[in-house]
Scaffold this motif. Structure first.
Motif, PDB file in Angstrom:
ATOM      1  N   LEU B 703     -14.919   0.775  98.233  1.00 27.23           N
ATOM      2  CA  LEU B 703     -14.894   0.977  96.783  1.00 27.23           C
ATOM      3  C   LEU B 703     -16.097   0.319  96.108  1.00 27.23           C
ATOM      4  CD1 LEU B 703     -11.094   0.282  96.147  1.00 27.23           C
ATOM      5  CD2 LEU B 703     -12.244   2.497  96.312  1.00 27.23           C
ATOM      6  N   THR B 704     -16.714  -0.602  96.813  1.00 31.02           N
ATOM      7  CA  THR B 704     -17.843  -1.332  96.231  1.00 31.02           C
ATOM      8  C   THR B 704     -19.110  -0.988  97.000  1.00 31.02           C
ATOM      9  OG1 THR B 704     -17.174  -3.155  97.649  1.00 31.02           O
ATOM     10  CG2 THR B 704     -16.507  -3.287  95.351  1.00 31.02           C
ATOM     11  N   GLY B 705     -19.427   0.289  97.040  1.00 27.84           N
ATOM     12  CA  GLY B 705     -20.537   0.765  97.865  1.00 27.84           C
ATOM     13  C   GLY B 705     -21.863   0.859  97.127  1.00 27.84           C
ATOM     14  N   SER B 706     -21.921   0.342  95.912  1.00 27.96           N
ATOM     15  CA  SER B 706     -23.206   0.316  95.205  1.00 27.96           C
ATOM     16  C   SER B 706     -23.158  -0.824  94.203  1.00 27.96           C
ATOM     17  CB  SER B 706     -23.459   1.644  94.475  1.00 27.96           C
ATOM     18  OG  SER B 706     -22.794   1.640  93.223  1.00 27.96           O
ATOM     19  N   TYR B 707     -24.294  -1.079  93.574  1.00 25.90           N
ATOM     20  CA  TYR B 707     -24.351  -2.170  92.608  1.00 25.90           C
ATOM     21  C   TYR B 707     -23.628  -1.834  91.307  1.00 25.90           C
ATOM     22  CZ  TYR B 707     -27.641  -4.116  95.884  1.00 25.90           C
ATOM     23  OH  TYR B 707     -28.225  -4.610  97.019  1.00 25.90           O
ATOM     24  N   MET B 708     -23.145  -0.621  91.191  1.00 22.42           N
ATOM     25  CA  MET B 708     -22.314  -0.313  90.036  1.00 22.42           C
ATOM     26  C   MET B 708     -20.988  -1.066  90.131  1.00 22.42           C
ATOM     27  SD  MET B 708     -24.059   1.584  88.095  1.00 22.42           S
ATOM     28  CE  MET B 708     -23.016   2.480  86.952  1.00 22.42           C
ATOM     29  N   ASP B 709     -20.562  -1.353  91.367  1.00 23.74           N
ATOM     30  CA  ASP B 709     -19.281  -2.035  91.545  1.00 23.74           C
ATOM     31  C   ASP B 709     -19.378  -3.329  92.330  1.00 23.74           C
ATOM     32  OD1 ASP B 709     -17.225  -0.385  90.244  1.00 23.74           O
ATOM     33  OD2 ASP B 709     -18.057   1.170  91.535  1.00 23.74           O
ATOM     34  N   TYR B 710     -20.412  -3.475  93.137  1.00 19.22           N
ATOM     35  CA  TYR B 710     -20.609  -4.735  93.863  1.00 19.22           C
ATOM     36  C   TYR B 710     -21.451  -5.635  92.966  1.00 19.22           C
ATOM     37  CZ  TYR B 710     -21.119  -8.059  97.589  1.00 19.22           C
ATOM     38  OH  TYR B 710     -21.042  -9.210  98.350  1.00 19.22           O
ATOM     39  N   ALA B 711     -20.851  -6.712  92.495  1.00 18.15           N
ATOM     40  CA  ALA B 711     -21.514  -7.549  91.498  1.00 18.15           C
ATOM     41  C   ALA B 711     -22.351  -8.634  92.162  1.00 18.15           C
ATOM     42  CB  ALA B 711     -20.481  -8.175  90.564  1.00 18.15           C
ATOM     43  N   MET B 712     -23.650  -8.453  92.089  1.00 20.27           N
ATOM     44  CA  MET B 712     -24.575  -9.470  92.582  1.00 20.27           C
ATOM     45  C   MET B 712     -24.846 -10.476  91.462  1.00 20.27           C
ATOM     46  SD  MET B 712     -25.496  -8.951  95.688  1.00 20.27           S
ATOM     47  CE  MET B 712     -27.135  -9.613  95.989  1.00 20.27           C
ATOM     48  N   PRO B 713     -25.041 -11.747  91.835  1.00 20.18           N
ATOM     49  CA  PRO B 713     -25.397 -12.704  90.792  1.00 20.18           C
ATOM     50  C   PRO B 713     -26.794 -12.412  90.243  1.00 20.18           C
ATOM     51  CG  PRO B 713     -25.565 -13.713  92.960  1.00 20.18           C
ATOM     52  CD  PRO B 713     -24.982 -12.345  93.169  1.00 20.18           C
ATOM     53  N   ARG B 714     -26.952 -12.557  88.947  1.00 17.63           N
ATOM     54  CA  ARG B 714     -28.269 -12.381  88.328  1.00 17.63           C
ATOM     55  C   ARG B 714     -28.668 -13.689  87.660  1.00 17.63           C
ATOM     56  NH1 ARG B 714     -27.165  -6.231  86.043  1.00 17.63           N
ATOM     57  NH2 ARG B 714     -25.265  -6.190  87.249  1.00 17.63           N
ATOM     58  N   ALA B 715     -29.926 -13.776  87.286  1.00 20.28           N
ATOM     59  CA  ALA B 715     -30.447 -15.041  86.758  1.00 20.28           C
ATOM     60  C   ALA B 715     -29.581 -15.572  85.625  1.00 20.28           C
ATOM     61  CB  ALA B 715     -31.885 -14.848  86.292  1.00 20.28           C
ATOM     62  N   ASP B 716     -29.130 -14.683  84.752  1.00 20.89           N
ATOM     63  CA  ASP B 716     -28.388 -15.196  83.590  1.00 20.89           C
ATOM     64  C   ASP B 716     -26.923 -15.500  83.910  1.00 20.89           C
ATOM     65  OD1 ASP B 716     -27.434 -12.636  83.762  1.00 20.89           O
ATOM     66  OD2 ASP B 716     -27.883 -12.069  81.699  1.00 20.89           O
TER      67      ASP B 716
END
Ligand SMILES: Cc1cc2nc3c(=O)[nH]c(=O)nc-3n(C[C@H](O)[C@H](O)[C@H](O)COP(=O)(O)OP(=O)(O)OC[C@H]3O[C@@H](n4cnc5c(N)ncnc54)[C@H](O)[C@@H]3O)c2cc1C
Lengths: 263, 787
Positions: B703-716
């Motif tokens: 279900l988390t096969g792209s960055y639309m759903d897999y939440a990577m940490p970002r700088a902010d």
């Protein structure tokens, strides 16, 4: 991607003509369409780019006092050029995606796509904007037809969007942690005639007006007015990022925050 | 004054010049004459019987050179597993065959079924869509407990989905049970250490090349350990002798463990290149990375901690289900066992420990080592249960830890490993200082005034790095040695080239290794070049993972450099007409002790290669030495972390406001690089705590096969960190006294974040919340707060 032909007309008329070809598709900023093509999830015969049509770009105040935005205007341009004309709208545009997305993605593309989590639909619906196409004018209330569905006919182009400017307005967006689209976003617009509240990200039916809040806010435009209200979780989106109950809860919280920001 | 070169200097990362100016040379930048392109046909279902693969339409498409299927690979080996775990009853783990291309069955979404090779990448993709795989879909098994309770079999021939049932230390089992039965207090915690997708910035790429004239095969691949890939693929899969096989891992854009393993695609493109006598290239799309890169963590754990009335730890018992996915990836079995159970003592004097791990096959992407590998899972459960125990017993969380700290070294834990050095009170003191814990109360009031909840989470961690003593890991089931190697080559004009078996894929070895040589010999860093990543010009080495490079690879290099220095002293002694015992090397100059007679480094090097005046009868010309180093123990970096969060009581959104890390990494070669390693680790750990998760539906679809759903940490998503590594207890058993720093941040931070959130909720009156499973997304925190 599958192979396709590419055209880049400079007038609306030429664009309409080009789009008459079978399986031709309009290309705005490509921020939705290009990833779809890369995944081979669509196979248009031809892409007709709208971004070189001068009359479809830019932001200005129209004669009737509304703010007119060309259908191929990128979010970054709206964020900048609408800042003094319609600050709440400019602020919304400045919160879409990241700088690259904002530099390419267009208001027309966003509205035509009508992603249930997109931001612009909330502003358009809450403002009671008019979508101007190459052939007609569509009132916001008639335009959105549920997730990824609109009143547009095949080949019809959004050439402009006209926003009446409210007395007070604000957009409160709660980002989905991964995509940072709206997990729930609420646009509140206060006009002399009453308050309009549009909610995006939350409902399986796409953007919708929260009538109960509109009523409450029309008589008392304060965050307090919505504290006691509640939205039913029925019909709300449930996914990895939030249950229907959570989204229903956020609708109220974000509405109150939008009112607070607008007041 | 801080040093400007050598050990301890924050020398700028020389490799960044090429990385930041777009001049890196990654595998995808390699394009060979006559290169063809590969595309894989992958299973869209998680489990199914493969009835047949019809390639006829695809084979007839434009540009297609050949379509390979599982049948073509029947004659070669399967992908080997590098570690055999023995279960509680002395039985070896169940070890399934892992074919290069699926054969008989498909076992996870993304399992490769066929390989299309064509003239262009687009043609290969077009043809891949025309391959028709006839698959009879079978019910998938995703949940681990269902898998061992008689769910569908992932591997029919194994008869069970339970790979092993491991007990450690098995002899302690009854004593632990008894201690828990009789304890004054027992704190129990059930938790999930969720599955993560490694998400290296550079997706995997492989280019196979074969020269029929010389019968030489070359694989260019995104690997953390090219020699290991050469050995595994050459000896076990394709049957190519190592002297005819070269593996090159050029610049690699991050790995985090996921590029340790030998993957099907590497073997497949190499096989295809040999069959077609054309270079064959495959570049993963990000979507492919999501369903083929070995994933991390995925433990479901119950931990019990027994305490006496004063909060002293008496015993720990854990039961963990560890997901292996559909096949055993290269080092998968070792992660939940030897890299996890041996760390369950943490920083504490717990006399009795029993760890039970059930490794389970499911219809999901294989799971293997991911930054920290086993140690984050151990740390998380231990530091969470301690926090819960402290709360239950009304003891301050720092105090309960201090009461149980190991405070004399060496310390023999009850879980096999022996810590050589450490000072846990010192790192805790330092942490409290840099985190400004004294100022927490004031910040709490400020948050309250803004309607926000605030919490403070503090914990410790320990990890075993510098893997590993080969004889020990051999006894534990490793099918490899874990030494490291280096060749130091001095040129006639004094320049130095080090060829290391370590591999840098972001860590900055080219800078820090050069600093060590510069320090030892007294030449400028710019006179030292570090070469890595190519089996053709580096000695057999085991590569980089487990924070082992400076501790093991650096030690091998020091050894080789010491051999160089010893020989150079002999040459200098000859030139100075002195005894080599009297020669001292300082700042690049050889001096006869107590005199002003000296000869510089360059003259000695020249003499070695132009040996006109040289003791040829006693000494070979040239100045080049190779050394291997096999560590006598692990190293044990440790530290204390503090996280301060704000929680929005209306939405459940957690904001990490402050984060402090006090680490003991032993001696430090380059403080700036160490800061960077900690920063990156913290980002990953905070990412795990708040954002990342890998979800499959009940049919095994990701279900988390792209960055639309897999939440990577970002700088902010991250605060500015306060990091400190001034508390140094140098490692006692390697020459540099170093411990390693690559994984600490990812190991120590998840419990700090979760502890902080639980603390915030308790301070906000929500004392019913004792745990929330990661990621602590707004919706999960909000749901926990209800009731
Ligand atoms: C990383 C990322 C983050 C994003 N974050 C957000 C966010 O936070 N909020 C948000 O609202 N959106 C977000 N978006 C979506 C973004 O706003 C897109 O730009 C938008 O949805 C589509 O606009 P476009 O101009 O790129 O359209 P395209 O991708 O070019 O086209 C989209 C669709 O609209 C059609 N179309 C395009 N222009 C017209 C037109 N003038 N008339 C008729 N049909 C047209 C196309 O044929 C196509 O079907 C994000 C996108 C990305 C990639």
């Amino acid at each position: 991607m599958y192979a396709f032909d590419f055209e880049r007309p400079t007038t609306i008329a030429d664009a309409v003509k080009a789009l008459a070809a079978a399986d031709a598709q309009a290309l705005g900023g490509g921020q939705t369409l290009i990833p779809t093509l890369k995944q081979r999830l669509a196979q248009p015969s031809k892409l007709v780019s709208l971004t070189h049509i001068a009359e479809m770009r830019g932001v200005c105040r129209a004669d009737d006092g509304s703010v007119a935005i060309g259908g191929a205007t990128p979010h970054a341009v709206v964020a900048k050029e609408a800042a003094s004309l319609y600050p709440a709208l400019a602020k919304l545009a400045g919160q879409i995606g990241d700088p690259a997305v904002r530099s390419r993605g267009t208001i027309g593309g966003s509205l035509a796509n009508n992603d249930p989590s997109a931001c612009y639909p909330a502003a358009v619906l809450a403002s009671g904007a008019t979508i101007v196409t190459n052939s007609r004018r569509i009132a916001a209330d008639d335009f959105f037809r549920g997730m990824f569905a609109t009143a547009l006919n095949p080949g019809e182009i959004i050439v402009e969007v006209r926003f009446p400017v409210p007395e007070k307005a604000a957009y409160a967006k709660f980002p989905q942690p991964a995509s940072r689209f709206a997990l729930t976003g609420v646009f509140v617009a206060k006009f002399a005639s009453g308050v309009r509240v549009a909610v995006t990200g939350a409902s399986e039916g796409g953007v919708f007006r929260w009538k109960e809040a509109e009523q409450a806010l029309s008589s008392n435009f304060s965050a307090e007015a919505v504290r006691g209200l509640s939205v039913s979780p029925a019909g709300m989106i449930g996914d990895l990022h939030g249950t229907p109950e959570y989204r229903a809860h956020l609708v109220r919280v974000m509405t109150a925050r939008a009112v607070q920001a607008a007041a | 004054m801080p040093k400007d070169h050598g050990i301890g200097a924050s020398s700028k990362r020389r490799e960044d010049v090429r990385f930041l100016t777009g001049r890196g040379r990654y595998t995808d930048d390699i394009n060979l004459t006559g290169q063809a392109y590969a595309a894989f046909v992958r299973s869209q279902v998680a489990h199914g019987r493969l009835r047949g693969v019809d390639t006829s339409a695809a084979a007839a498409m434009p540009g297609v050179l050949h379509v390979f299927t599982g049948k073509d690979f029947e004659s070669v080996g399967g992908l080997p597993c590098g570690w055999q775990v023995t279960d509680r009853h002395g039985k070896p783990m169940l070890e399934p065959r892992h074919p290069v291309l699926a054969h008989g069955k498909v076992r996870h979404v993304g399992d490769p079924i066929a390989l299309v090779v064509a003239e262009t990448a687009e043609q290969a993709r077009d043809a891949a869509e025309a391959v028709v795989a006839e698959i009879e879909e079978l019910p998938a098994v995703i949940d681990m407990k269902a898998a061992v309770r008689g769910g569908p079999l992932v591997h029919d021939e194994l008869g069970s989905n339970l790979c092993y049932d491991w007990g450690f230390v098995e002899e302690n089992r009854e004593a632990v049970d008894q201690a828990i039965r009789n304890a004054h207090h027992v704190t129990t915690l059930e938790l999930v250490n969720q599955r993560l997708v490694p998400n290296a910035m550079e997706p995997r790429v492989a280019v196979g090349d074969y020269n029929p004239a010389t019968d030489e095969t070359t694989l260019y691949t995104t690997s953390q350990n090219p020699h290991v890939i050469r050995l595994l693929m050459g000896a076990f899969v394709l049957g190519i002798p190592e002297h005819k096989l070269r593996v090159v891992a050029p610049d690699v854009g991050g790995g985090f463990g996921s590029k340790i393993f030998h993957y099907a695609e590497e073997a497949a493109v190499t096989f295809a290149a040999r069959a077609l006598k054309r270079p064959v290239k495959w570049t993963a799309s990000r979507s492919e990375s999501f369903v083929t890169d070995a994933q991390g963590r995925d433990h479901v754990t119950k931990i019990e901690l027994a305490l006496d009335k004063d909060g002293h730890f008496l015993a720990i018992r854990t039961e963990t289900y560890a997901n292996m996915g559909a096949y055993l990836s290269t080092f998968a079995p070792s992660v939940p066992t030897w890299l996890h159970g041996t760390l369950m003592a943490g920083n504490y004097k717990t006399p009795l420990i029993y760890v039970n791990v059930k490794a389970v096959f499911t219809n999901t992407v294989p799971v293997d080592a991911y930054r920290g590998a086993g140690r984050p899972e151990a740390t998380f459960q231990l530091e969470r249960v301690i926090d819960k125990a402290a709360r239950e017993m009304g003891i301050d969380p720092v105090e309960i830890r201090r009461r149980n700290f190991i405070d004399s070294f060496p310390y023999q834990t009850p879980v096999a490993v022996q810590y050589d050095t450490g000072n846990y009170h010192a790192t805790m003191d330092k942490l409290l200082e840099i985190a400004d814990v004294a100022g927490f109360e004031k910040r709490l009031q400020e948050s309250k005034a803004r309607g926000m909840l605030r919490g403070l989470g503090i914990n410790c961690y320990i990890e075993a790095c510098g893997i590993a003593p080969s004889n020990l890991v051999g006894q534990l089931g490793a099918r490899a040695g874990l030494y490291e190697s280096a060749t130091v080559r001095v040129n006639a004009t004094g320049g130095i080239v080090v060829m290391t078996g370590s591999h840098s894929h972001g860590q900055g070895h080219e800078t820090s290794f050069a600093q060590v040589i510069s320090e030892m010999i007294g030449v400028p860093e710019s006179q030292v070049e570090i070469i890595h990543g190519d089996t053709a010009n580096t000695p057999m080495g085991m590569g980089t993972y487990g924070s082992r490079s400076i501790a093991v690879g650096g030690s091998a290099m020091v050894r080789a450099a010491n051999k160089i220095i010893a020989k150079a002293k002999k040459i200098a002694a000859h030139l100075l007409e002195a005894s080599d015992a009297d020669i001292e090397l300082k700042d690049g100059k050889f001096t006869v002790a107590g005199t002003d007679k000296s000869v510089d480094w360059g003259s000695v090097c020249l003499a070695a290669y132009v040996p006109h005046n040289y003791p040829l009868a006693d000494l070979e010309p040239g100045l080049e030495e190779t050394a291997f180093y096999d560590p006598s123990n692990f190293t044990f970096p440790a530290g204390a972390y503090a996280c301060e969060v704000e929680v929005d009581p209306e939405t459940g959104k957690v904001t990490v406001d402050r984060f402090a890390a006090a680490d003991d990494f032993g001696n430090i070669i380059n403080p700036m690089i160490v800061d960077g390693q900690v920063h990156g680790g913290l980002a990953q750990g905070i990412g795990q705590a708040l954002l990342e998760t890998t979800a499959y539906d009940e049919n095994g679809q990701l279900l988390t096969g792209s960055y639309m759903d897999y939440a990577m940490p970002r700088a902010d998503d991250l605060p500015f960190y306060r990091v400190d590594h001034s508390c140094k207890t140098p490692c006692t058993h390697n020459p540099l006294g170093v411990k390693g720093c690559g994984e600490a941040g990812a190991i120590g931070s998840p419990p700090a974040v979760v502890n902080a959130v639980i603390d915030a909720l308790h301070r906000g009156g929500m004392t019913h919340v004792t745990h929330i499973d990661m990621p602590l997304s707004p919706s999960r925190v909000w749901a926990a707060m209800q009731r």
